[in-house]
Design an enzyme around this catalytic site. Structure first.
Site, PDB file in Angstrom:
ATOM      1  N   ASN A 157       0.876  -1.174   0.000  1.00  0.00           N
ATOM      2  CA  ASN A 157       0.000   0.000   0.000  1.00  0.00           C
ATOM      3  C   ASN A 157       0.917   1.229   0.000  1.00  0.00           C
ATOM      4  O   ASN A 157       2.146   1.096   0.068  1.00  0.00           O
ATOM      5  CB  ASN A 157      -0.998  -0.015   1.167  1.00  0.00           C
ATOM      6  N   LYS A 179       1.542   3.581   2.188  1.00  0.00           N
ATOM      7  CA  LYS A 179       2.345   3.757   3.418  1.00  0.00           C
ATOM      8  C   LYS A 179       3.545   2.803   3.403  1.00  0.00           C
ATOM      9  O   LYS A 179       4.675   3.194   3.706  1.00  0.00           O
ATOM     10  CB  LYS A 179       1.452   3.486   4.638  1.00  0.00           C
ATOM     11  N   GLU A 180       3.297   1.549   3.014  1.00  0.00           N
ATOM     12  CA  GLU A 180       4.375   0.552   2.963  1.00  0.00           C
ATOM     13  C   GLU A 180       5.421   0.911   1.911  1.00  0.00           C
ATOM     14  O   GLU A 180       6.620   0.714   2.127  1.00  0.00           O
ATOM     15  CB  GLU A 180       3.792  -0.834   2.658  1.00  0.00           C
ATOM     16  N   ASP A 233      -5.676  -7.996   2.401  1.00  0.00           N
ATOM     17  CA  ASP A 233      -5.667  -9.461   2.221  1.00  0.00           C
ATOM     18  C   ASP A 233      -6.541  -9.855   1.032  1.00  0.00           C
ATOM     19  O   ASP A 233      -6.192 -10.742   0.257  1.00  0.00           O
ATOM     20  CB  ASP A 233      -6.220 -10.164   3.478  1.00  0.00           C
TER      21      ASP A 233
END
Length: 328
Positions: free
Chosen positions: A204, A206-207, A275
């Site tokens: 995502n 942020k990651e 997920d």
């Protein structure tokens, strides 16, 4: 292949999921007074529930789409491991890829909810990496499963709880390439730069920023393209799918770069949406669907689960209906 045929084809797929599994435990109750022992609310519990979480939630999403998931993970040799394997059996999921270790604890996240608000979360876990002996045991298990079964796609579901190590990543990616099995990664911070030669990388926003230690303007698509381009080149990754929450998803391959906008949804809970996205993306990749279809279907599925409270797998029938509306 039309969308109806695509959804039927999902039923034939076997998906190997490697990662950190956990039990999501819930205690619901009412709060009507403060404890006389300390200034904290007393939750009078009236309902308890244990659910499969982490990489096991990916398995539930794969199963919900009609495909066969095979989980590979290391859990503790403790009371909670019996609970965990019991939950797998209850869901008719195989335990053949699960290894127990006396050095670990089975991860349990307990949420205490009073008057419909989460009051507290208690985590029982070990975040250190599995040791070399456990890594070898897991690698042997994975190799056997790949040899014995027709595996159509491999998912690394990384929650930074220590089951996925750089040595395991290298071993599995090499094996997958030999067998021509596509690999998909849902990364976290610790191993972010250890994933090399992957087919599809799905962080995502942020990651992506944390993993690259970079900040950039999300509203500037050219800047996003440049960041992803240099990252996938460096890591020799074939394609990247970046989830951008309310902005949708961005898919980047050598031949195409597409931003798929999010659909307007009544968002109830974003838990577990990642997920679901990685599950649908992996199934689409296994069928070699066009990148735009993969991104659109994954985006659609992630949005649908956000309309429900709690971590729930995607509803195949509902997803098919929504996909038909988009004329996929």
């Amino acid at each position: 292949m039309n969308i109806q045929e695509t959804f039927k084809s999902f039923n034939k797929l076997n998906v190997l999921i490697i990662g950190d599994v956990m039990i999501d435990s819930y205690m619901w109750g009412n709060v009507s007074r403060i404890s006389p022992e300390a200034p904290v609310p007393i939750v009078a519990v009236n309902k308890k529930e244990n659910r499969l979480g982490g990489a096991a939630n990916v398995a539930l999403n794969i199963q919900a789409m009609g495909a066969t998931p095979i989980l590979c993970a290391v859990i503790g040799d403790d009371e909670n491991s019996k609970f965990f394997n019991g939950l797998l059996k209850k869901q008719k999921l195989t335990t053949e890829g699960i290894i127990k270790s006396s050095n670990r604890v089975t991860t349990v996240k307990t949420r205490i909810i009073g008057n419909h608000h989460q009051m507290l979360r208690i985590d029982e876990e070990i975040e250190t990496s599995i040791n070399s002996k456990e890594t070898d045991a897991l690698a042997i298990k994975i190799k056997k499963l790949i040899s014995d079964k027709k595996i159509d796609v491999i998912i690394f579901e990384d929650y930074d709880k220590g089951v996925i190590t750089p040595a395991l990543i290298n071993y599995v990616v090499k094996l997958a390439k030999q067998k021509k099995i596509p690999t998909v990664v849902d990364p976290k911070k610790k191993n972010f730069m250890d994933y090399k030669g992957i087919t599809l990388f799905k962080p995502n926003l942020k990651e992506l920023k944390e993993g690259l230690k970079l900040d950039f303007d999300i509203n500037n698509t050219a800047e996003l393209t440049k960041v992803v381009e240099s990252f996938i080149k460096l890591q020799q990754i074939e394609s990247a799918l970046i989830t951008l929450s309310e902005k949708g998803v961005y898919i980047h391959t050598a031949k195409s770069k597409t931003l798929v906008p999010a659909h307007v949804r009544d968002i109830m809970d974003v838990s577990g949406a990642g997920d679901t996205v990685v599950s649908i993306a992996a199934l689409c990749l296994a069928l070699n669907l066009p990148p735009a279809t993969l991104a659109t279907l994954s985006n659609l599925a992630g949005g649908l689960v956000c309309e429900k409270i709690g971590v729930v797998p995607v509803d195949k029938k509902q997803l098919l209906e929504e996909a038909k509306k988009l004329k996929l």
